[in-house]
Design a protein around this motif. Structure first.
Motif, short mmCIF file in Angstrom:
data_model
loop_
_atom_site.label_atom_id
_atom_site.label_comp_id
_atom_site.label_asym_id
_atom_site.label_seq_id
_atom_site.Cartn_x
_atom_site.Cartn_y
_atom_site.Cartn_z
N GLY A 69 0.78 -1.23 0.00
CA GLY A 69 0.00 0.00 0.00
C GLY A 69 0.81 1.28 0.00
O GLY A 69 0.27 2.35 -0.21
N GLU A 70 2.12 1.17 0.20
CA GLU A 70 2.96 2.36 0.26
C GLU A 70 3.66 2.58 -1.08
O GLU A 70 4.13 1.64 -1.70
N THR A 71 3.72 3.83 -1.49
CA THR A 71 4.43 4.13 -2.73
C THR A 71 5.77 4.81 -2.43
O THR A 71 6.51 5.18 -3.33
N SER A 72 6.02 5.01 -1.15
CA SER A 72 7.31 5.57 -0.74
C SER A 72 7.49 5.25 0.74
O SER A 72 6.58 4.73 1.37
N GLY A 73 8.66 5.55 1.27
CA GLY A 73 8.88 5.30 2.69
C GLY A 73 9.49 3.94 2.99
O GLY A 73 10.00 3.29 2.09
N LYS A 79 11.27 -3.40 0.08
CA LYS A 79 11.14 -4.02 -1.24
C LYS A 79 12.49 -3.99 -1.96
O LYS A 79 12.93 -4.98 -2.51
N LYS A 80 13.11 -2.85 -1.89
CA LYS A 80 14.43 -2.69 -2.51
C LYS A 80 15.44 -3.66 -1.91
O LYS A 80 16.18 -4.32 -2.63
N SER A 81 15.43 -3.78 -0.60
CA SER A 81 16.35 -4.69 0.08
C SER A 81 16.16 -6.13 -0.36
O SER A 81 17.12 -6.83 -0.65
N LEU A 82 14.91 -6.54 -0.42
CA LEU A 82 14.61 -7.91 -0.83
C LEU A 82 15.14 -8.19 -2.23
O LEU A 82 15.72 -9.23 -2.50
N VAL A 90 19.09 -2.05 -7.52
CA VAL A 90 18.13 -0.96 -7.62
C VAL A 90 18.85 0.37 -7.34
O VAL A 90 19.51 0.51 -6.33
N THR A 91 18.71 1.31 -8.27
CA THR A 91 19.32 2.61 -8.08
C THR A 91 18.30 3.70 -8.32
O THR A 91 17.65 3.71 -9.36
N ASP A 92 18.14 4.57 -7.36
CA ASP A 92 17.20 5.68 -7.49
C ASP A 92 15.82 5.21 -7.88
O ASP A 92 15.22 5.67 -8.85
N ASN A 93 15.32 4.23 -7.11
CA ASN A 93 13.97 3.68 -7.32
C ASN A 93 13.78 2.97 -8.66
O ASN A 93 12.65 2.78 -9.12
N ARG A 94 14.87 2.56 -9.29
CA ARG A 94 14.77 1.87 -10.58
C ARG A 94 15.56 0.57 -10.61
O ARG A 94 16.61 0.47 -10.02
N ILE A 95 15.03 -0.40 -11.37
CA ILE A 95 15.73 -1.66 -11.55
C ILE A 95 16.91 -1.42 -12.49
O ILE A 95 16.72 -0.88 -13.58
N VAL A 96 18.09 -1.82 -12.07
CA VAL A 96 19.27 -1.69 -12.93
C VAL A 96 19.24 -2.80 -13.97
O VAL A 96 18.99 -3.95 -13.64
N ASN A 97 19.45 -2.42 -15.21
CA ASN A 97 19.43 -3.41 -16.32
C ASN A 97 18.10 -4.16 -16.34
O ASN A 97 18.07 -5.38 -16.39
N PHE A 98 17.06 -3.41 -16.32
CA PHE A 98 15.69 -3.94 -16.27
C PHE A 98 15.41 -5.00 -17.33
O PHE A 98 14.85 -6.06 -17.03
#
Length: 112
Positions: A69-73, A79-82, A90-98
């Motif tokens: 339910g959260e879009t930030s915080g 999520k990023k850690s997992l 993940v860099t700056d809220n983006r998947i690297v080499n998506f």
DNA sequence: CTCATGACTTTTT
DNA sequence: AAAAAAGCCATGA
């Protein structure tokens, strides 16, 4: 056998391999619909992150999207850690080499 | 049944 | 490149 839309969203989520990601749109399309937003809504009520690794579901743009339910915080940081723990950078809220991390479902499925 | 809403996506400014 | 608008559709009230 009829399964609900939400149920199918969860099952498809469970198919995404560790170290890979899929998108809300991919899941919707795999179910033969364009309900991308409903996919996010379905994941919001994810009963088990163990069974359904919803952190592997991101936006089509390669951005992270939301988590519980959260879009930030803090939820997004989790999520990023997992993802990084699985080898998805993940860099700056983006998947690297998506493109390389993007898992594609083999065949379309229908829930109706 | 109608109506608003959202872990979205694509197009247009 | 960045922001806004328009479009999408299952779900719950």
């Amino acid at each position: 056998m009829h399964r609900s839309f939400s149920q199918n969203v969860l099952e498809l989520t469970a198919r995404v391999p560790k170290g890979m990601v899929t998108t809300y749109a991919d899941i919707a399309r795999a179910l033969g619909t364009g309900a991308y937003r409903a996919v996010g809504r379905a994941l919001q009520t994810n009963p088990s992150t163990k069974t359904y690794p919803c952190h592997r579901v991101v936006k089509s743009t390669g951005e992270l999207g939301g988590y519980f339910g959260e879009t930030s915080g803090p939820a997004i940081l989790a999520k990023k850690s997992l993802l990084e723990k699985e080898g998805v950078q993940v860099t700056d809220n983006r998947i690297v080499n998506f493109a390389e991390k993007h898992f594609r479902f083999s065949k379309p499925r229908f829930y109706k």
